[in-house]
Enzyme design. Structure first.
Site, short mmCIF file in Angstrom:
data_model
loop_
_atom_site.label_atom_id
_atom_site.label_comp_id
_atom_site.label_asym_id
_atom_site.label_seq_id
_atom_site.Cartn_x
_atom_site.Cartn_y
_atom_site.Cartn_z
N ILE A 162 2.56 6.39 3.00
CA ILE A 162 2.43 5.29 3.95
C ILE A 162 0.96 5.08 4.26
O ILE A 162 0.14 6.00 4.16
CB ILE A 162 3.22 5.58 5.25
CG1 ILE A 162 3.42 4.31 6.07
CG2 ILE A 162 2.56 6.67 6.06
CD1 ILE A 162 4.52 4.44 7.12
N ALA B 291 0.83 -1.20 0.00
CA ALA B 291 0.00 0.00 0.00
C ALA B 291 0.87 1.25 0.00
O ALA B 291 2.03 1.22 0.42
CB ALA B 291 -0.92 0.01 1.22
N SER B 292 0.28 2.34 -0.47
CA SER B 292 0.94 3.64 -0.50
C SER B 292 2.29 3.52 -1.21
O SER B 292 2.33 3.16 -2.38
CB SER B 292 1.07 4.21 0.91
OG SER B 292 1.15 5.62 0.87
N GLY B 293 3.41 3.76 -0.53
CA GLY B 293 4.70 3.62 -1.18
C GLY B 293 4.96 2.21 -1.68
O GLY B 293 5.64 1.99 -2.69
#
Length: 585
Positions: free
Chosen positions: A577, A377-379
């Site tokens: 994040i 997820a995210s990064g």
């Protein structure tokens, strides 16, 4: 006096040499392939966390004992056991499993695949919870201790908030975020879920619970509605679990092996531990080796790291180290394709960007497929944006396309301790990252501008990699966390599956015949005591091992403190994040 010092020094040198020799012998013994008796029963004693990366192997108990199996180890062992003529059966004995639901799906699928060999797969449970029982439903028969309860009672999602604690300490946290669902700061600025967090968490819980019901129904020959009604009566005493059809028999462990002996029509059961079987090369099990496929694991939070990182570090994904591994794979002409396995909630923007760049360079040189684990997820999602196929599990946390910045102001805390700071500045925003002064409207606007720019870049990269207009990605972004099943329905991942499907796809891209065997080569490679002795990794490995043991002892408290430390440190500035840590039990 001189003779005494010489003798003392000589003794110390001799002791060090003896330790090195013993270590060499121990490592040699440890790495020698064991012999496996014909008619063996493989016992899978899965316990605790099941990592993606192989921890450092220590041959001595006082240094940490034998290493835990990775997800790839378990996948490989079951594939080998199905083909190995020396293995007659598998007994699954999970206990206190702490891994995520996506990894559980991989292991359960591998167990189901093993059953196609026709060899018995039986499970023995001791006070199982939902995770242990979920795995056991892949077995032909489920045994339970006569007095062991089955702690199957549904699911709950718990989020922890620190606002009350920070108020008591005099600490204020200010957040700049892009994305309506990027609720990163809620952990520190609220005491309960926001409406958007509650919406997402409910959707995640519904999907995970639906998958649990479906798998139990599949394994026990019931409908999901029947399973739902049964679980609503839990938890269960042993006899209640038997009457509800959740288990097949109440037996002590020796009785299970007695019945298995009768089933196999064999002599005494020869138990084979999974740690012993892990050391067996696939060719010894009758599996042919083939062209090399790199299985490159990125596990943990993404951070910049230091230029000396090699990719062997235990703590998270460092840009310097992971890029070194990517280049190593790219430059190896014998590697025909790459599966990049991601298990990360994200991290620093700059580090994620550097890894994204190198991932795209690797994609131009080698056939590449992304395999998502518990979390990408995210990064962790950002670095997967190469345009190559993405495979996720139904329970993978993914998406969370957003950017966030957080700053703690410790002035109130310092006041409680009697600490003051006197500050001189030059420059309009010189104190923007000071822990003594809060962000004013102009500072917040400045940071929000940076966050929004990072967010637009993130969305654009996703749109390009997924070959879709930015206008279509925008509503799917907003920092919202999706499960793999939800992300697949929205085109953020390509397929639902695990390691096996990722290998099939990379073989297709590499022009390798589907029936041709391949050899999965783990990156980073396994490290043993010799590797640790050769470089400064000894302190790092022991520290990581001690931290893992502390977390195991203190449980949620240790994890919460670790998360708070990581998230309040914010040394990397802007972050990609996950907005919060969800613990589904």
């Amino acid at each position: 006096m001189g003779k005494f010092l010489i003798g003392l020094l000589s003794g110390a040198i001799l002791a060090i040499l003896v330790l090195v020799v013993v270590a060499l012998v121990a490592v040699r013994i440890q790495t020698a392939p064991p012999s496996i008796e014909s008619g063996s029963t493989l016992v899978l004693t899965l316990q605790g966390e099941i990592p993606e990366r192989q921890p450092v192997e220590f041959p001595f108990a006082f240094l940490g004992g034998q290493s835990r199996p990775t997800v790839l180890n378990v996948w490989n062992m079951l594939r080998m056991a199905a083909a190995d003529r020396r293995i007659n059966a598998v007994v699954l004995a999970p206990r206190s499993v702490e891994t995520g639901w996506a990894k559980l799906e991989e292991i359960r699928s591998a167990l189901v695949e093993f059953r196609k060999s026709g060899k018995p797969l039986w499970a023995y449970l001791r006070s199982p919870g939902a995770r242990e029982y979920y795995l056991a439903t892949a077995a032909e028969r489920i045994y339970l201790g006569p007095q062991d309860p089955v702690m199957l009672k549904g699911m709950r999602a718990e989020l922890m908030f620190f606002r009350g604690t920070l108020d008591k300490l005099g600490i204020d946290v200010q957040i700049a975020a892009a994305g309506d669902y990027k609720d990163f700061g809620d952990t520190f600025t609220r005491t309960s879920m926001s409406p958007s967090t509650r919406e997402v968490t409910n959707s995640i819980l519904d999907e995970l619970y639906g998958n649990l019901l479906a798998r139990i129904a599949e394994g026990r020959g019931k409908s999901p509605e029947e399973v739902r009604a049964i679980i609503d009566k839990g938890p269960f005493l042993a006899k209640e679990a038997l009457d509800a059809g959740l288990v097949d028999a109440l037996r002590f462990e020796d009785q299970l092996y007695g019945e298995l002996q009768d089933r196999l029509k064999a002599g005494e059961i020869k138990k084979l531990s999974m740690r012993r079987y892990m050391q067996v090369p696939p060719r010894a099990a009758g599996i042919r080796s083939g062209r090399r496929i790199a299985f490159l694991v990125g596990q943990g939070a993404i951070m910049r790291g230091s230029p000396g990182d090699t990719g062997l570090e235990e703590a998270g994904i460092t840009a310097h180290g992971f890029i070194r591994l990517l280049r190593r794979v790219a430059e190896d002409d014998d590697i025909r394709g790459v599966v990049v396995r991601i298990d990360s909630p994200g991290g620093e923007v700059g580090a994620s960007d550097e890894i994204w760049r190198e991932m795209n360079l690797l994609s131009r040189k080698k056939p590449l497929v992304i395999s998502m684990s518990d979390s990408a997820a995210s990064g962790g999602y950002y670095i997967a944006m190469t345009g190559d196929p993405i495979v996720a599990y139904p329970g993978t946390y993914t998406g969370s396309i957003g950017v966030v910045f957080g700053k703690p102001t410790l002035r109130g805390f310092y006041n409680k301790l009697g600490i003051t700071k006197d500050m001189l500045t030059r420059g309009r925003f010189a104190d923007i990252d000071s822990d003594y002064t809060p962000l004013g409207p102009e500072e917040l606007a400045k940071l929000q501008e940076g966050v929004e720019a990072g967010y637009r870049d993130f969305v654009a990269k996703v749109a390009e990699a997924r070959r879709r207009p930015v206008e279509e990605i925008g509503p799917l972004a907003q920092g919202r966390v999706w499960l793999g099943s939800q992300a697949h329905a929205r085109g953020l991942v390509d397929e639902l599956g695990g390691i096996g499907r990722a290998v099939e796809l990379v073989k297709q891209k590499a022009g390798i015949d589907p029936d041709e065997p391949v050899t999965l080569e783990p990156y980073p490679p396994r490290r043993n005591l010799l590797d640790v002795l050769r470089r400064r990794g000894a302190e790092e490995a022991v520290e990581a091992d001690l931290e893992a043991r502390l977390e195991a002892r203190l449980g949620p408290l240790a994890r919460a403190l670790k998360k708070a430390r990581e998230r309040l440190g914010l040394e990397g500035g802007l972050l990609r994040i996950m907005p919060y840590a969800i613990d589904v039990r």
